[in-house]
Scaffold this motif. Structure first.
Motif, short mmCIF file in Angstrom:
data_model
loop_
_atom_site.label_atom_id
_atom_site.label_comp_id
_atom_site.label_asym_id
_atom_site.label_seq_id
_atom_site.Cartn_x
_atom_site.Cartn_y
_atom_site.Cartn_z
N ARG A 72 3.17 -7.93 8.30
CA ARG A 72 1.87 -8.13 8.03
C ARG A 72 0.64 -7.06 8.04
O ARG A 72 1.35 -5.81 8.37
CB ARG A 72 1.28 -8.77 9.29
N ARG A 87 -8.07 -8.27 -3.90
CA ARG A 87 -7.61 -10.13 -3.81
C ARG A 87 -7.01 -10.46 -4.15
O ARG A 87 -6.24 -11.58 -5.04
CB ARG A 87 -9.02 -10.47 -3.49
N ASP A 92 -0.87 -13.76 -4.16
CA ASP A 92 0.42 -14.18 -3.48
C ASP A 92 0.91 -14.29 -2.57
O ASP A 92 2.47 -14.27 -2.92
CB ASP A 92 1.19 -14.38 -5.14
N GLU A 93 0.89 -12.50 -2.09
CA GLU A 93 1.21 -12.06 -1.04
C GLU A 93 0.47 -12.62 0.18
O GLU A 93 0.01 -11.86 1.19
CB GLU A 93 0.90 -10.19 -1.67
N GLU A 94 1.39 -13.33 1.28
CA GLU A 94 0.51 -13.60 2.31
C GLU A 94 0.98 -13.34 3.39
O GLU A 94 -0.48 -13.80 4.51
CB GLU A 94 1.63 -14.98 2.86
N ARG A 95 1.46 -11.92 3.31
CA ARG A 95 1.64 -10.55 4.52
C ARG A 95 0.26 -10.05 4.35
O ARG A 95 -0.13 -9.02 5.24
CB ARG A 95 2.79 -10.39 4.24
N THR A 97 -3.96 -9.12 4.19
CA THR A 97 -5.11 -9.75 4.47
C THR A 97 -6.28 -9.13 4.17
O THR A 97 -5.77 -7.12 4.57
CB THR A 97 -5.26 -10.21 6.16
#
Ligand code: SAM
Length: 292
Positions: A72, A87, A92-95, A97
């Motif tokens: 993460r 952003r 597409d990169e969930e890890r 934020t």
């Protein structure tokens, strides 16, 4: 996202595509040297379960490398224009934020507990904006949070000041403010050409490994740091002169001299020769005088 951002061509193309110019006032010197990024990630020694807090991701050159190695990545960026690019790039990169915020205003305890798993190892990584390097580093090391490591690009001169030992001309209150909480070392020096645009000075990657407990035990931390700051006020003067003039002007000379003697420090020495351990002994001796 596969293509590396850290190349002069890709960085310029991304900035052009989004109609962005870099702001000197925000310390925007972006890394364009992939070899330097590789070295930073080697120093970080990330494992796949790790969390990373990144400060000032810009358009994501380092973020991209971190996301490939960690579980993460939480990146805090002040510039809304960069946040929009990030952003979009990491959609597409969930890890990953991205948080749009001034890092100096972030509540670090809340951020860590909200963004990372309980007990997750969290490392800090950054190519820091040079105009606020010191407040950011002090915020991190004074936070009381148990970061695994803090690996940051800073001005070479600042890295030398932070990692300096007693007797070194760079040793000062900043060295002590950081070394009290962490082992500090310079991992690599980085030439100006590694950045777009080139900064005026060379840079270095500073590695801080947090200590489980402070380097020395003191009766009153705030007073310890006050003693240190005042001892270095005029570097060419002796530690006695600095402390008698700046910290304890109303204390008689024999009383102050006795404190130096009890802590085994020659009052004629300069602060730049005094170790953390010696400062701790001296501040504990002086504390009753300050409370008087
Ligand atoms: N990480 C990117 C790289 O290596 O290419 C950019 C590094 S650049 C030296 C510093 C970044 O920090 C910029 O993107 C800038 O907008 C951001 N920044 C400046 N002040 C900040 C602050 N107070 N809080 C968060 N980010 C900040």
């Amino acid at each position: 996202m596969t293509k590396n951002i850290a190349s002069p061509g890709k960085t310029k193309a991304l900035l052009r595509e989004h109609g962005l110019s870099l702001k000197k006032s925000l310390g925007q010197n972006f890394l364009i040297d992939a070899a330097v990024l590789d070295r930073i990630t080697e120093v970080l020694q990330l494992s796949s379960g790790d969390g990373v807090l990144e400060i000032g991701p810009g358009i994501g050159a380092l973020t991209q490398q971190l996301a490939r190695r960690a579980d993460r990545v939480v990146a805090v960026e002040i510039d809304e224009r960069m946040v929009k690019v990030l952003r979009c790039l990491f959609a597409d990169e969930e890890r990953v934020t991205v948080i749009h915020e001034d890092f100096l205003k972030v509540d670090l305890n809340d951020l860590i507990s909200e963004q990372f798993k309980p007990g997750q190892r969290v490392t800090v990584a950054a190519n820091l904006p040079y105009y606020i390097t010191t407040p950011i580093l002090l915020k991190l090391v004074h936070s009381g949070l148990s970061f695994e490591k803090i690996v940051v690009m800073v001005q070479k001169e600042v890295a030398e000041r932070i990692a300096a030992s007693p007797g070194d001309k760079n040793y000062g209150s900043l060295s002590i403010a950081v070394q009290y909480y962490a082992h500090a070392s310079t991992a690599l020096t980085v030439p100006k050409t590694a950045f777009l645009p080139n900064p005026k000075v060379d840079s270095a990657v500073l590695a801080l490994v947090m200590r489980p407990d402070p380097a020395v035990e003191v009766a009153d931390e705030d007073f310890f740091f006050k003693v240190v700051r005042n001892a270095f006020k005029q570097r060419r003067k002796t530690i006695y002169n600095n402390l008698s003039r700046n910290l304890l002007p109303n204390v008689d000379k024999p009383v102050l001299m006795a404190c130096f003697e009890n802590s085994g420090i020659d009052p004629k020495r300069r602060a730049e020769t005094v170790s953390l351990r010696e400062f701790a002994a001296l501040s504990d001796e002086l504390l009753p005088l300050a409370r008087h």
